[in-house]
Scaffold this active site. Structure first.
Site, PDB file in Angstrom:
ATOM      1  N   SER A   1      29.287 -20.114  24.992  1.00  0.00           N
ATOM      2  CA  SER A   1      28.292 -19.394  24.351  1.00  0.00           C
ATOM      3  C   SER A   1      29.243 -19.403  23.543  1.00  0.00           C
ATOM      4  O   SER A   1      30.290 -18.662  23.431  1.00  0.00           O
ATOM      5  CB  SER A   1      28.322 -18.030  25.400  1.00  0.00           C
ATOM      6  OG  SER A   1      28.872 -17.242  25.624  1.00  0.00           O
ATOM      7  N   LYS A   2      28.225 -18.309  22.640  1.00  0.00           N
ATOM      8  CA  LYS A   2      28.758 -17.481  21.581  1.00  0.00           C
ATOM      9  C   LYS A   2      30.354 -16.334  21.683  1.00  0.00           C
ATOM     10  O   LYS A   2      31.408 -16.453  21.314  1.00  0.00           O
ATOM     11  CB  LYS A   2      28.431 -16.562  20.389  1.00  0.00           C
ATOM     12  CG  LYS A   2      28.068 -16.712  19.012  1.00  0.00           C
ATOM     13  CD  LYS A   2      27.424 -15.671  17.902  1.00  0.00           C
ATOM     14  CE  LYS A   2      27.874 -16.849  16.794  1.00  0.00           C
ATOM     15  NZ  LYS A   2      26.770 -16.470  15.821  1.00  0.00           N
ATOM     16  N   ARG A   3      30.401 -16.025  22.443  1.00  0.00           N
ATOM     17  CA  ARG A   3      31.339 -15.062  22.986  1.00  0.00           C
ATOM     18  C   ARG A   3      32.712 -15.882  23.851  1.00  0.00           C
ATOM     19  O   ARG A   3      34.501 -15.827  23.169  1.00  0.00           O
ATOM     20  CB  ARG A   3      30.892 -14.441  24.702  1.00  0.00           C
ATOM     21  CG  ARG A   3      31.435 -12.311  24.304  1.00  0.00           C
ATOM     22  CD  ARG A   3      31.606 -12.063  24.808  1.00  0.00           C
ATOM     23  NE  ARG A   3      32.204 -12.716  26.711  1.00  0.00           N
ATOM     24  CZ  ARG A   3      31.889 -12.767  27.492  1.00  0.00           C
ATOM     25  NH1 ARG A   3      30.438 -12.871  27.800  1.00  0.00           N
ATOM     26  NH2 ARG A   3      32.074 -12.778  28.820  1.00  0.00           N
TER      27      ARG A   3
END
Ligand code: GLU
Length: 474
Positions: A254-256
């Site tokens: 994911s982006k995180r």
């Protein structure tokens, strides 16, 4: 298009084919790296193709970011990038050759008709795919001027087998591969067709990419086989579908977790390109239990045998540990130039480079290098952190006075001499060395953390060191 000339025959040719709809994220960067390393390892060619056929989602900004990211990672290409959108005529030419030879056909089904077909398949719990209704029908059945698409006539019997260099032998029944569209009703080529034609024309011998493309390979291969029958010279490439990268929790990246552009690793996390390079190759590829690789070692050792079959997990801590290692290995002057802008304009590069050997012992990223070096360039009177001020109470200031007197009589401004002198003073005063070093550190750096205090004295030099100490001494 420069397809392989006779003298290149037999040479490895790889390509990285990003769609410029976003940043060069970790997964893309790793695919780029594997392709590049494989080509370099085999003395072949590494090519780049920008798959910009999706006009709505492709942007110039994304193209620039991808090129910049590749360049930052040190991945160079043997030809200027190929832009897929500029090759539509050639894609169309191949579709028409397939049509003419009977490997493709015109499908006149309307959108409504296809929607009804899918609704029925859904209702009958059948897989939703084109049912081949125009496959054997005479195109003359369609009234003149009826719009049509061109579909590939994929084999119905038997199965397609791919000997994937990573996944091993993978088989799919041909009945499961639909007669998909090659040319849309407006004559524009589809992505599936464009990829195959470009790979062929660029002479790609190895298709190394994420395993989310494995299904596509089964649809792409029939075009290759058909064209080989028609005109020859369309060999099957070697496919290598590498498992995807997952986040620390095992879920999709994911982006995180890192689905951001590689430049974020440079700008936000202070990562060196060689560290990300090293980290990314270890994410899915291995050579025994070796963790640290220089670029040259990676080129020498990389091969597809070492690419694992299971998904790898992104681990930020590991990346930063590797970064620390590469920082310690990096050239001091280069690091100085890299961190100077963060410290401020007009930073003395020579002094910064001189400080690097001590700064890099403790730094895991370039921001820590910059922070650690900041004391060198502070102007007097130094601004004191709260903790530093608390060390400069009356007692601290009196100790500084004694230190100052003693250091002023020091003739040799070297680590060894300064250490011996300060130690001698601490023994005379019957104080631990820390009791002198702490106020010294506060006065010299304005903080309570810094490289070793004698390194600090030597880096600042006699005059500046004494001036900073005297400014705080009682
Ligand atoms: N353009 C595709 C992507 O960015 C890759 C296509 C391929 O490697 O065949 O996912």
């Amino acid at each position: 298009m420069a397809s392989d000339s006779g003298q290149d025959r037999g040479k490895v040719v790889t390509r990285f084919a990003p769609s410029p709809t976003g940043y060069l994220h970790l997964g893309g960067a790793r695919t780029a790296l594997f392709n590049w390393l494989f080509a370099r390892h085999h003395g072949g060619k590494a090519l780049l193709r920008i798959e910009d056929t999706d006009h709505k989602r492709s942007t110039q900004d994304a193209i620039d970011k991808i090129l910049e990211g590749l360049d930052w990672l040190g991945l160079d290409y043997d030809q200027p990038p190929v832009f897929q959108s500029q090759r539509a005529d050639r894609h169309r030419e191949v579709a028409l050759a397939l049509l003419e030879a009977g490997h493709a056909y015109k499908c006149f089904a309307t959108t409504e008709e296809l929607e009804a077909m899918r609704a029925e398949q859904r209702a009958n719990k059948q897989p939703q795919r084109y049912d081949g209704r125009w496959r054997d029908r005479d195109p003359a059945d369609a009234p003149d001027g009826t719009p049509f698409v061109v579909r590939l006539k994929t084999p119905i019997e038997g199965e397609t087998v791919i000997k994937d260099a990573v996944q091993g032998e993978v088989r799919v029944a041909n009945a499961e591969i639909d007669d998909y569209v090659l040319l849309r009703a407006d004559g524009t080529p589809t992505y599936m067709l464009a990829v195959v034609v470009d790979d062929h024309d660029m002479g790609c011998t190895h298709i190394i990419r994420g395993d989310d493309h494995l299904n596509n390979a089964f649809r792409q291969l029939p075009i290759i086989k058909a064209m080989d029958q028609i005109e020859g010279g369309w060999p099957e490439p070697v496919y290598a579908h590498a498992p995807l990268i997952h986040g620390q929790d095992g879920a999709k990246l994911s982006k995180r977790h890192g689905a951001v552009g590689v430049e974020a690793y440079r700008d936000e996390l202070g990562v060196l390109p060689e560290a990300l390079f090293n980290y990314l190759i270890r994410l899915g590829w291995g050579h025994g239990d070796k963790e640290e690789f220089t670029r040259q070692e990676a080129i020498e050792l990389f091969d597809l045998d070492g690419v694992g079959k299971s998904a790898s997990r992104f681990d930020l801590k590991k990346l930063l540990n590797l970064n620390g290692h590469h920082i310690r290995e990096a050239d001091d002057e280069r690091l100085a130039r890299l961190v100077a802008p963060e410290i401020g304009v007009g930073t003395d590069i020579a002094l910064l480079a001189k400080a690097m050997p001590v700064l890099k012992m403790r730094a895991k990223d370039t921001h820590e290098l910059a922070e650690g070096a900041a004391f060198l360039f502070k102007q007097r009177p130094l601004e004191m952190s709260e903790k530093a001020s608390s060390l400069l109470d009356d007692e601290g200031r009196q100790r500084l006075k004694l230190v100052s007197e003693r250091l002023k009589s020091e003739n040799s401004w070297t680590i060894e001499a300064l250490e011996a002198t300060t130690k001698a003073l601490s023994e005379e005063l019957e104080l631990g060395l820390g009791k002198l070093a702490q106020p010294m550190r506060a006065a010299l750096t304005g903080t309570t953390t810094s490289p070793g205090i004698f390194d600090v004295l030597v880096l600042l030099g006699r005059e500046e060191s004494l001036a900073r100490i005297d400014a705080q001494a009682a």
